[in-house]
Write an enzyme that holds these catalytic residues in place. Structure first.
Site, short mmCIF file in Angstrom:
data_model
loop_
_atom_site.label_atom_id
_atom_site.label_comp_id
_atom_site.label_asym_id
_atom_site.label_seq_id
_atom_site.Cartn_x
_atom_site.Cartn_y
_atom_site.Cartn_z
N TYR A 111 3.27 14.10 -6.43
CA TYR A 111 4.43 12.70 -6.04
C TYR A 111 5.64 13.13 -6.26
O TYR A 111 6.43 13.03 -5.46
CB TYR A 111 3.76 11.65 -6.65
CG TYR A 111 4.54 10.30 -6.04
CD1 TYR A 111 4.15 9.70 -5.03
CD2 TYR A 111 5.41 9.66 -7.21
CE1 TYR A 111 4.69 8.50 -4.42
CE2 TYR A 111 5.78 8.55 -6.44
CZ TYR A 111 5.51 7.83 -5.17
OH TYR A 111 6.13 6.67 -4.61
N SER A 116 -0.88 -5.28 -9.81
CA SER A 116 -2.30 -5.59 -9.23
C SER A 116 -3.45 -5.76 -10.33
O SER A 116 -4.09 -6.81 -10.22
CB SER A 116 -2.33 -4.78 -8.09
OG SER A 116 -2.33 -3.55 -8.31
P1 NAD Z 1 1.14 1.78 -0.03
O1 NAD Z 1 0.22 3.04 -0.50
O2 NAD Z 1 0.60 0.55 0.23
O3 NAD Z 1 1.60 2.27 1.57
C1 NAD Z 1 1.52 3.71 1.80
C2 NAD Z 1 1.27 3.58 3.35
O4 NAD Z 1 1.16 4.89 3.87
C3 NAD Z 1 -0.11 3.21 3.56
O5 NAD Z 1 -0.31 2.11 4.75
C4 NAD Z 1 -1.10 4.53 3.62
O6 NAD Z 1 -2.03 4.51 4.54
C5 NAD Z 1 0.24 5.33 4.55
N1 NAD Z 1 0.12 6.73 4.37
C6 NAD Z 1 -0.23 7.72 3.69
N2 NAD Z 1 -0.43 8.88 3.73
C7 NAD Z 1 -0.12 8.99 5.01
C8 NAD Z 1 -0.23 9.90 6.00
N3 NAD Z 1 -0.30 11.32 5.70
N4 NAD Z 1 0.23 9.73 7.55
C9 NAD Z 1 0.07 8.42 7.78
N5 NAD Z 1 0.20 7.25 6.90
C10 NAD Z 1 0.17 7.54 5.68
O7 NAD Z 1 2.40 1.98 -0.85
P2 NAD Z 1 3.95 1.10 -0.87
O8 NAD Z 1 3.91 0.67 -2.03
O9 NAD Z 1 3.97 0.35 0.30
O10 NAD Z 1 4.89 2.35 -0.80
C11 NAD Z 1 5.52 2.72 0.54
C12 NAD Z 1 6.64 3.99 0.30
O11 NAD Z 1 7.62 3.47 -0.64
C13 NAD Z 1 6.02 4.92 -0.27
O12 NAD Z 1 6.54 6.42 0.51
C14 NAD Z 1 6.40 5.09 -1.82
O13 NAD Z 1 6.19 6.22 -2.22
C15 NAD Z 1 7.55 4.40 -1.84
N6 NAD Z 1 7.61 3.75 -3.04
C16 NAD Z 1 7.10 2.64 -3.50
C17 NAD Z 1 7.37 2.02 -4.64
C18 NAD Z 1 6.48 0.75 -5.09
O14 NAD Z 1 6.65 0.39 -6.31
N7 NAD Z 1 5.76 0.31 -4.41
C19 NAD Z 1 8.39 2.73 -5.63
C20 NAD Z 1 8.72 3.89 -5.26
C21 NAD Z 1 8.57 4.39 -3.89
#
Ligand code: NAD
Ligand code: UDP
Length: 309
Positions: free
Chosen positions: A144, A188
């Site tokens: 990651y 969660s």
């Molecule tokens: P999440 O897992 O809920 O959402 C990720 C989405 O991407 C999902 O809908 C999943 O089905 C889709 N996905 C994954 N692999 C894929 C692929 N190969 N092709 C198409 N779709 C794909 O995560 P989130 O919390 O909503 O995070 C969204 C973004 O923000 C991510 O890139 C994550 O790295 C980044 N981020 C989130 C946080 C946090 O605290 N939530 C912190 C830092 C960075």
């Protein structure tokens, strides 16, 4: 009306972003492979004339004309991104390559959802954007962390080499309604365990810190970054600078839910960052942005959501 592509639009942050973009009269194409995203989070949008779902894996090329791309596709919770770590790296690296090619073809602005994980287990506190980080390249979080670092590199190289209009945001821990109750993240887990009267799992002694940002605040920052007209491309930290221990978070959840659940201490996973807190002075200066939602208010809304799932 802008046509905006949101990859990972069925995920936690993505579905909030899609809704906000539609509410501001944009046409949204949500691209997702439903690896961690939930269909029920976007089902009500399917009849909306300003919303389109494209079920696709970002690792494979695709051609969608658009003027903005928010690249969020990537599992974000440690158990999810470690489930198929090779795929996680492909999603970050091949995914951003495919999206950068689209941005180049259609002259679109592209925003990459990077992460505080690029700082690894930080030796500088709080973390500012000039810090290069302390990332283990061969550990269980590396797929990651290094995938996201490589994606930042590709963003900057496409910018310098091909003049693509890029924006890099480094998101810190974000929470709120529509998180997947089973995604294994601390917010969660604690809330679901508290609501079900189960033991609340604390990894390690709970003294490690995180800074939790409510999702509405984050989405506001993302959109300000995408639409800023002052030539600022980042990277920029987007997070809530209010730092707390994991133990403190669990105690707040206990207080707000009134649960009789007990805390259960479990082994700390390897490479788990000891401290994390964003320095948001760049976001304040360049975007006029800072979080507004207090942790107790944000947790109350999140708990109300989890009661319905
Ligand atoms: P999440 O897992 O809920 O959402 C990720 C989405 O991407 C999902 O809908 C999943 O089905 C889709 N996905 C994954 N692999 C894929 C692929 N190969 N092709 C198409 N779709 C794909 O995560 P989130 O919390 O909503 O995070 C969204 C973004 O923000 C991510 O890139 C994550 O790295 C980044 N981020 C989130 C946080 C946090 O605290 N939530 C912190 C830092 C960075
Ligand atoms: N954590 C915990 N109990 C859980 C889930 C996570 O104590 O049930 C800890 C985890 O070890 C980490 C912190 O809470 O120190 C935040 O974990 P999360 O997975 O939410 O995010 P990240 O580690 O990516 O910051």
């Amino acid at each position: 009306m802008k046509k905006i592509l949101v990859t990972g639009g069925a995920g936690f942050i993505g579905n909030h972003l899609c809704r906000r973009l539609i509410s501001e009269s944009n046409y949204v194409v949500c691209l997702d492979n439903f690896f961690t995203g939930l269909r029920k989070h976007i089902e009500d949008l399917l009849g909306n004339k300003n919303f389109e779902l494209v079920e696709h894996d970002i690792v494979d090329e695709i051609d969608i004309e658009c003027s903005q791309i928010y690249n969020l596709a990537c599992p974000a919770s440690p158990p999810h991104y470690q489930f198929d770590s090779v795929k996680t790296m492909k999603t970050s690296v091949l995914g951003i390559l495919n999206m950068l090619e689209l941005a180049r073809k259609y002259n679109a602005t592209i925003l990459q959802a990077s992460t505080s994980e690029v700082y690894g287990n930080p030796l500088v506190h709080p973390q500012n954007e000039t810090y290069w980080g302390n990332v283990n390249p061969i550990g269980i979080r590396s797929c990651y962390d290094e995938g996201k670092r490589a994606a930042e590199t590709l963003m900057m190289d496409y910018h310098r080499q091909y003049g693509v209009d890029v924006r890099i945001i480094r998101i810190f821990n974000t929470y709120g309604p529509n998180m997947d109750p089973k995604d294994g993240r601390v917010v969660s887990n604690c809330i679901m365990q508290a609501l079900n009267g189960e033991d609340i799992t604390i990894y390690g002694d709970g003294s490690q810190t995180r800074s939790f940002c409510y999702v509405d605040d984050l989405v506001e920052g993302m959109m300000r970054m995408m639409n800023n007209k002052n030539g600022f491309i980042g990277p920029v930290n987007l997070g809530n600078p209010s730092e707390r221990t994991v133990l403190d978070l669990a105690q707040k959840v206990v207080e707000l839910t009134g649960t009789s659940s007990k805390l259960k201490f479990m082994p700390l996973p390897s490479d788990d960052p000891v401290k994390r807190k964003p320095d948001i002075s760049v976001a304040k200066k360049e975007l006029g942005w800072e979080p507004t939602v207090d942790i107790m208010d944000g947790l109350k809304k999140t708990i109300e959501y989890f009661k319905t799932v």
